[in-house]
Design an enzyme around this catalytic site. Structure first.
Site, PDB file in Angstrom:
ATOM      1  N   HIS A 180      36.647  40.586  42.720  1.00  0.00           N
ATOM      2  CA  HIS A 180      36.509  39.807  41.484  1.00  0.00           C
ATOM      3  C   HIS A 180      37.738  38.915  41.347  1.00  0.00           C
ATOM      4  O   HIS A 180      38.874  39.394  41.314  1.00  0.00           O
ATOM      5  CB  HIS A 180      36.361  40.723  40.272  1.00  0.00           C
ATOM      6  CG  HIS A 180      35.020  41.389  40.196  1.00  0.00           C
ATOM      7  ND1 HIS A 180      34.838  42.663  39.707  1.00  0.00           N
ATOM      8  CD2 HIS A 180      33.791  40.956  40.556  1.00  0.00           C
ATOM      9  CE1 HIS A 180      33.553  42.978  39.760  1.00  0.00           C
ATOM     10  NE2 HIS A 180      32.895  41.952  40.271  1.00  0.00           N
ATOM     11  N   GLU A 183      41.050  39.232  38.944  1.00  0.00           N
ATOM     12  CA  GLU A 183      41.776  40.504  38.917  1.00  0.00           C
ATOM     13  C   GLU A 183      42.984  40.430  39.854  1.00  0.00           C
ATOM     14  O   GLU A 183      43.058  41.110  40.876  1.00  0.00           O
ATOM     15  CB  GLU A 183      40.814  41.642  39.269  1.00  0.00           C
ATOM     16  CG  GLU A 183      39.693  41.760  38.244  1.00  0.00           C
ATOM     17  CD  GLU A 183      38.553  42.691  38.656  1.00  0.00           C
ATOM     18  OE1 GLU A 183      38.681  43.375  39.692  1.00  0.00           O
ATOM     19  OE2 GLU A 183      37.531  42.737  37.929  1.00  0.00           O
ATOM     20  N   ARG A 238      35.351  34.979  37.605  1.00  0.00           N
ATOM     21  CA  ARG A 238      35.092  36.306  38.171  1.00  0.00           C
ATOM     22  C   ARG A 238      34.312  36.260  39.490  1.00  0.00           C
ATOM     23  O   ARG A 238      34.587  37.023  40.409  1.00  0.00           O
ATOM     24  CB  ARG A 238      34.299  37.127  37.145  1.00  0.00           C
ATOM     25  CG  ARG A 238      33.692  38.435  37.641  1.00  0.00           C
ATOM     26  CD  ARG A 238      32.865  39.053  36.527  1.00  0.00           C
ATOM     27  NE  ARG A 238      32.018  40.162  36.956  1.00  0.00           N
ATOM     28  CZ  ARG A 238      32.335  41.441  36.828  1.00  0.00           C
ATOM     29  NH1 ARG A 238      33.504  41.786  36.325  1.00  0.00           N
ATOM     30  NH2 ARG A 238      31.493  42.387  37.207  1.00  0.00           N
ATOM     31  N   HIS A 306      40.139  47.067  41.968  1.00  0.00           N
ATOM     32  CA  HIS A 306      39.802  46.189  40.842  1.00  0.00           C
ATOM     33  C   HIS A 306      40.882  46.318  39.766  1.00  0.00           C
ATOM     34  O   HIS A 306      41.850  47.049  39.903  1.00  0.00           O
ATOM     35  CB  HIS A 306      38.463  46.599  40.222  1.00  0.00           C
ATOM     36  CG  HIS A 306      37.281  46.417  41.095  1.00  0.00           C
ATOM     37  ND1 HIS A 306      36.381  45.388  40.940  1.00  0.00           N
ATOM     38  CD2 HIS A 306      36.826  47.146  42.150  1.00  0.00           C
ATOM     39  CE1 HIS A 306      35.432  45.482  41.848  1.00  0.00           C
ATOM     40  NE2 HIS A 306      35.678  46.544  42.595  1.00  0.00           N
ATOM     41  N   GLU A 381      40.062  51.042  39.475  1.00  0.00           N
ATOM     42  CA  GLU A 381      40.485  50.088  38.447  1.00  0.00           C
ATOM     43  C   GLU A 381      41.968  50.306  38.190  1.00  0.00           C
ATOM     44  O   GLU A 381      42.381  51.360  37.686  1.00  0.00           O
ATOM     45  CB  GLU A 381      39.689  50.299  37.152  1.00  0.00           C
ATOM     46  CG  GLU A 381      38.187  50.096  37.278  1.00  0.00           C
ATOM     47  CD  GLU A 381      37.783  48.631  37.275  1.00  0.00           C
ATOM     48  OE1 GLU A 381      38.662  47.769  37.023  1.00  0.00           O
ATOM     49  OE2 GLU A 381      36.600  48.343  37.513  1.00  0.00           O
TER      50      GLU A 381
END
Length: 418
Positions: A180, A183, A238, A306, A381
């Site tokens: 993405h 990020e 994104r 991410h 994440e």
């Protein structure tokens, strides 16, 4: 809602070549208090495009905050309040945080042959490619740069292969960042860890052990077109940059050919979770998938990095049902989270994707586990919990890199012995 989508598509087409400013945009925590409010937010998320309403953290459940960026004078915040949702202002001017993001307070130059790169700041794609060339030249005895494929706009997708020749079982470990585009902490963290793995190889016993234990395939920037676009045009982009009618891009983490485009993905081309016209429609996703498949089952572990939310996640993403290997997968995630917490006290949650963040079909970790049988497949994440979100300041890069490297060491040890 259909008219809103059409309007947003026109706006995206109009602004395609302009430098987008987020001056006056605000980011809120919005809390749905009822199941009806939650469903409204979920429907908005499925069809939204961030020129009008940008979900930084999507709706996950009643009483769980949703992070939403809104343009100046947006009517949405009044609507949310009118129907009883709690709102809290987190960023009063998103552009200010964008402008501040790459002000480097922490100068960090690690000792080693390849220390010509400042790991404590964010870098554009050209600088990252130069770093790949430099570090694989300096460590040419154990590394090489590999072209995985070309992007939609013709950019080269490059990874670093590390092979010291001491891998006993020829097991592979694949990790990637930047699927993405917005990020940024993801590529920065992957780059930091790779630099440490090479500069400290033969010096640090634990680093030497994990580097010797696997053939490493490290892809710092997966979505090269989208990442470049975040630097030149739209910091909060994104998706990929393929063209679909009046809209651009596909969510590359909804485009993998495993339970493709079911719950947790959108069929609306303007949506940030657009799954694409077909599975593997995105040349970037297909190229990486083909590369992984070409390793003929030797890859033992996979991580897709991410941001943000501080989660170490296992399959499945497409369903809340747990796979047969969940106990082992989650034990590996726990080992990583426990090690990650030691240096800075950063706490991560662990569990399956669908259960601790949201249902998302067609994801990378589901494909590597479900289609390629990579038992230890993870989506991670990184920092933070929402104070800065995608706009994490550069001073956070080194702490993120250090703590995530500790997690990686622990996971490597766990996987190696299971």
């Amino acid at each position: 809602m259909r008219l809103l989508i059409i309007y947003m598509c026109i706006a995206v087409w109009t602004l395609a070549d302009a430098k987008i400013s987020y001056h006056g945009f605000q980011m809120y925590d919005v809390v749905p208090k009822t199941s009806l409010q939650l469903r409204v937010l979920q429907e908005m998320y499925k069809e939204s495009k961030h020129d009008e309403i940008d979900f930084w953290v999507p709706p996950r459940g009643v009483n769980i905050p949703v992070h939403i960026s809104l343009p100046p004078k947006s009517k949405f915040i009044g609507t949310f309040r009118l129907v009883g949702m709690e709102t809290r202002l987190v960023m009063d001017n998103v552009q200010h945080y964008i402008d501040q993001q790459n002000q480097v307070d922490l100068k960090f130059t690690p000792k080693g042959k390849a220390a010509l790169f400042n790991y404590g700041e964010y870098h554009n794609l050209a600088d990252i490619n130069d770093w790949i060339t430099n570090i694989t030249t300096v460590y040419s005895n154990i590394t090489k740069a590999v072209e995985v494929g070309k992007s939609f706009e013709g950019r080269t997708i490059r990874l670093i292969k590390i092979d010291t020749g001491k891998v006993k079982q020829k097991d592979g470990f694949f990790m990637e960042g930047g699927i993405h585009a917005r990020e940024w902490i993801s590529p920065a963290t992957v780059i930091y860890m790779t630099g440490q793995m090479l500069d400290r190889y033969g010096i640090d016993a634990k680093i030497t052990d994990i580097v010797d234990s696997y053939t490493w395939y490290i892809l710092p920037v997966f979505n090269v077109d989208g990442y470049e676009y975040t630097w030149t045009t739209n910091r909060n982009w994104r998706k990929t940059r393929s063209k679909h009618g009046a809209c651009y891009g596909v969510d590359p983490n909804r485009n993998w050919d495993y339970e493709w485009c079911k719950e947790g993905a959108s069929k609306e081309p303007c949506s940030d979770t657009y799954c694409g016209p077909s599975a593997f429609s995105e040349v970037e996703v297909k190229a990486v998938a083909d590369f992984i498949s070409a390793q003929k089952g030797t890859i033992k572990a996979f991580i897709d990095f991410h941001s943000f939310s501080q989660l170490w996640m296992t399959p499945w993403g497409w369903t809340k049902k747990l796979p047969t290997d969940y106990e082992d997968q989650n034990a590996g995630a726990k080992a990583a989270c426990d090690a990650l917490q030691v240096d800075y006290g950063t706490k991560y949650e662990h569990g399956s994707i669908a259960n601790i963040i949201y249902v998302a079909s067609g994801s990378s970790a589901d494909w590597t586990y479900g289609a390629e049988k990579v038992k230890y497949s993870y989506g991670v994440e990184l920092r933070d919990k929402g104070q800065y979100g995608f706009l994490l300041p550069a001073k956070e890069i080194i702490p993120s890199g250090k703590e995530t490297l500790e997690a990686l060491k622990a996971l490597c040890t766990y996987v190696y012995h299971h």
